[in-house]
Write an enzyme that holds these catalytic residues in place. Sequence first.
Site, PDB file in Angstrom:
ATOM      1  CB  THR A  82      -7.705   1.482   7.464  1.00 12.23           C
ATOM      2  OG1 THR A  82      -7.969   2.854   7.329  1.00 12.23           O
ATOM      3  CG2 THR A  82      -7.382   0.872   6.120  1.00 12.23           C
TER       4      THR A  82
ATOM      5  N   GLY B 252     -12.361  -4.683   9.540  1.00 11.14           N
ATOM      6  CA  GLY B 252     -13.011  -5.901   9.063  1.00 11.14           C
ATOM      7  C   GLY B 252     -12.008  -7.050   8.979  1.00 11.14           C
ATOM      8  CG  ASP B 253      -8.801  -6.881   6.307  1.00  8.60           C
ATOM      9  OD1 ASP B 253      -9.730  -7.478   5.721  1.00  8.60           O
ATOM     10  OD2 ASP B 253      -8.108  -5.990   5.765  1.00  8.60           O
TER      11      ASP B 253
ATOM     12  N   GLY C  76     -19.608  -1.923  11.633  1.00  5.73           N
ATOM     13  CA  GLY C  76     -18.707  -0.832  12.015  1.00  5.73           C
ATOM     14  C   GLY C  76     -18.843  -0.488  13.485  1.00  5.73           C
TER      15      GLY C  76
ATOM     16  CB  SER D 192      -7.627  -3.511  14.900  1.00 11.98           C
ATOM     17  OG  SER D 192      -8.839  -3.187  14.249  1.00 11.98           O
TER      18      SER D 192
ATOM     19  CG  PHE E 243      -0.094  -9.541   4.477  1.00 13.34           C
ATOM     20  CD1 PHE E 243       0.916 -10.491   4.407  1.00 13.34           C
ATOM     21  CD2 PHE E 243       0.083  -8.447   5.308  1.00 13.34           C
ATOM     22  CE1 PHE E 243       2.083 -10.358   5.155  1.00 13.34           C
ATOM     23  CE2 PHE E 243       1.248  -8.301   6.055  1.00 13.34           C
ATOM     24  CZ  PHE E 243       2.245  -9.256   5.973  1.00 13.34           C
TER      25      PHE E 243
ATOM     26  N   GLY F 250      -3.670  -5.588   1.610  1.00 13.25           N
ATOM     27  CA  GLY F 250      -4.323  -6.742   0.983  1.00 13.25           C
ATOM     28  C   GLY F 250      -5.116  -7.444   2.077  1.00 13.25           C
TER      29      GLY F 250
ATOM     30  CG  ASP G  97      -2.092  -0.919   1.107  1.00 15.53           C
ATOM     31  OD1 ASP G  97      -2.354  -1.394  -0.015  1.00 15.53           O
ATOM     32  OD2 ASP G  97      -2.755  -1.172   2.129  1.00 15.53           O
TER      33      ASP G  97
HETATM   34  P1  ATP Z   1     -12.666  -1.966   6.753  1.00 16.05           P
HETATM   35  O1  ATP Z   1     -13.171  -2.022   5.340  1.00 16.05           O
HETATM   36  O2  ATP Z   1     -12.408  -0.586   7.269  1.00 16.05           O
HETATM   37  O3  ATP Z   1     -11.570  -2.932   7.023  1.00 16.05           O
HETATM   38  P2  ATP Z   1     -15.180  -3.168   7.280  1.00 16.05           P
HETATM   39  O4  ATP Z   1     -16.113  -2.161   6.698  1.00 16.05           O
HETATM   40  O5  ATP Z   1     -14.949  -4.427   6.542  1.00 16.05           O
HETATM   41  O6  ATP Z   1     -13.826  -2.493   7.703  1.00 16.05           O
HETATM   42  P3  ATP Z   1     -16.577  -2.791   9.743  1.00 16.05           P
HETATM   43  O7  ATP Z   1     -17.938  -3.367   9.736  1.00 16.05           O
HETATM   44  O8  ATP Z   1     -16.429  -1.317   9.584  1.00 16.05           O
HETATM   45  O9  ATP Z   1     -15.706  -3.617   8.715  1.00 16.05           O
HETATM   46  O10 ATP Z   1     -15.841  -3.173  11.116  1.00 16.05           O
HETATM   47  C1  ATP Z   1     -15.582  -4.522  11.462  1.00 16.05           C
HETATM   48  C2  ATP Z   1     -15.674  -4.666  12.963  1.00 16.05           C
HETATM   49  O11 ATP Z   1     -14.675  -3.839  13.581  1.00 16.05           O
HETATM   50  C3  ATP Z   1     -16.981  -4.204  13.571  1.00 16.05           C
HETATM   51  O12 ATP Z   1     -17.981  -5.193  13.462  1.00 16.05           O
HETATM   52  C4  ATP Z   1     -16.537  -3.934  15.000  1.00 16.05           C
HETATM   53  O13 ATP Z   1     -16.376  -5.162  15.675  1.00 16.05           O
HETATM   54  C5  ATP Z   1     -15.158  -3.313  14.794  1.00 16.05           C
HETATM   55  N1  ATP Z   1     -15.217  -1.841  14.668  1.00 16.05           N
HETATM   56  C6  ATP Z   1     -15.197  -1.106  13.530  1.00 16.05           C
HETATM   57  N2  ATP Z   1     -15.286   0.221  13.792  1.00 16.05           N
HETATM   58  C7  ATP Z   1     -15.339   0.338  15.150  1.00 16.05           C
HETATM   59  C8  ATP Z   1     -15.426   1.431  16.070  1.00 16.05           C
HETATM   60  N3  ATP Z   1     -15.481   2.702  15.635  1.00 16.05           N
HETATM   61  N4  ATP Z   1     -15.469   1.156  17.394  1.00 16.05           N
HETATM   62  C9  ATP Z   1     -15.416  -0.115  17.855  1.00 16.05           C
HETATM   63  N5  ATP Z   1     -15.334  -1.198  17.039  1.00 16.05           N
HETATM   64  C10 ATP Z   1     -15.295  -0.987  15.712  1.00 16.05           C
END
Ligand code: ATP
Length: 319
Positions: free
Chosen positions: A263, A266-267, A229, A299, A41, A38, A13
């Site tokens: 960022t 989700g990973d 999120g 994270s 990873f 990625g 990145d």
């Molecule tokens: P990204 O694309 O940024 O990697 P994503 O959109 O795939 O993330 P999200 O649903 O935003 O995934 O977040 C995944 C998980 O991370 C959430 O279900 C929650 O457990 C945690 N999380 C994300 N944002 C927050 C936050 N602001 N505070 C606490 N936990 C969070």
Amino acid sequence: MSNVVVVGSFNVDHVWRCEVLPAPGATIAGRYSTGPGGKGFNQAVAARRAGADTTFVCALGDDAGGAMARGLAAQDGFTLTAEACSEPTGTGGIYVDARGRNTIVIGPGANAALSIGFVQGQQALLAAAKVVLVQLESPVDTIEAALGLAREAGVITVLNAAPADAPSSISLLKLADVITPNETEFAALLNRHVGERIDPNDVAALDGASLHALCRKLVGSGTVVVTLGAVGVFVSHDEDTLRGDAQPYYRIGAEQVQAIDTTGAGDAFNGALVASIAHSPDAPFARHVRFANQFAGRSTEKEGAAVAMPHFTPDDQPA
Ligand code: ATP
């Protein structure tokens, strides 16, 4: 042999943090940084830091990016098994503005060349795992082959159906015991596979019964975990397979954290989820989700994706 096998992408990145996103034709200055990325990873790093003995299967070019992937995997203590490609290692160009909004261009490079044949060559590795985790930044046929090999061997399969615009098929979804879309990916899957149109921004506000019904329309059997999120997570099981849970559907609220960069959240969630499943496959599923939710929340307290993954395992948590 590893408890967790992650099959997926590696990118180098390149990130520019700017006041505003550049308009067409504009040249602006920004603060530059580079690092690993990625989804595959990032998820392998998360699984490892969450305590799982992990192998990451990917495709790399014969270049500095490939060397970076190998070096970082060794540093984090997981095995990296790469198909050697003539394409360059995958790259991402990312602009982030002062409000945290981003514009991203991915150069898939070697990731797009991860072949079915190479994954078939990993059959013994996949069959010996406790959990196999995949995403959709690699060719969909290759991912389907990986899930198929794991399923044939009775291994638990988890599909993070991301990114939202990646091709997918019902046959692919059926090969996963658990799918883990975020709100945008969930809306895209519903639109594509069941013709149900729903605004991603409305998903978190739906009542549990409606959300459960939508999950069941998408996959008749199997578990759907929709990550929401900062709102947390929604879980929906097929009523015949509750995976040790008492209820077919429920929500878990997000951790209270000082989020500075989401960022890769989700990973983090996906890697920690599979690490927890591999650690105690017979535990109630809600325990794995709670652990992943805590891990992903933590994270977000550091800048970056892979580099921001915390270090704690299910053994560090109260049962
Ligand atoms: P990204 O694309 O940024 O990697 P994503 O959109 O795939 O993330 P999200 O649903 O935003 O995934 O977040 C995944 C998980 O991370 C959430 O279900 C929650 O457990 C945690 N999380 C994300 N944002 C927050 C936050 N602001 N505070 C606490 N936990 C969070």
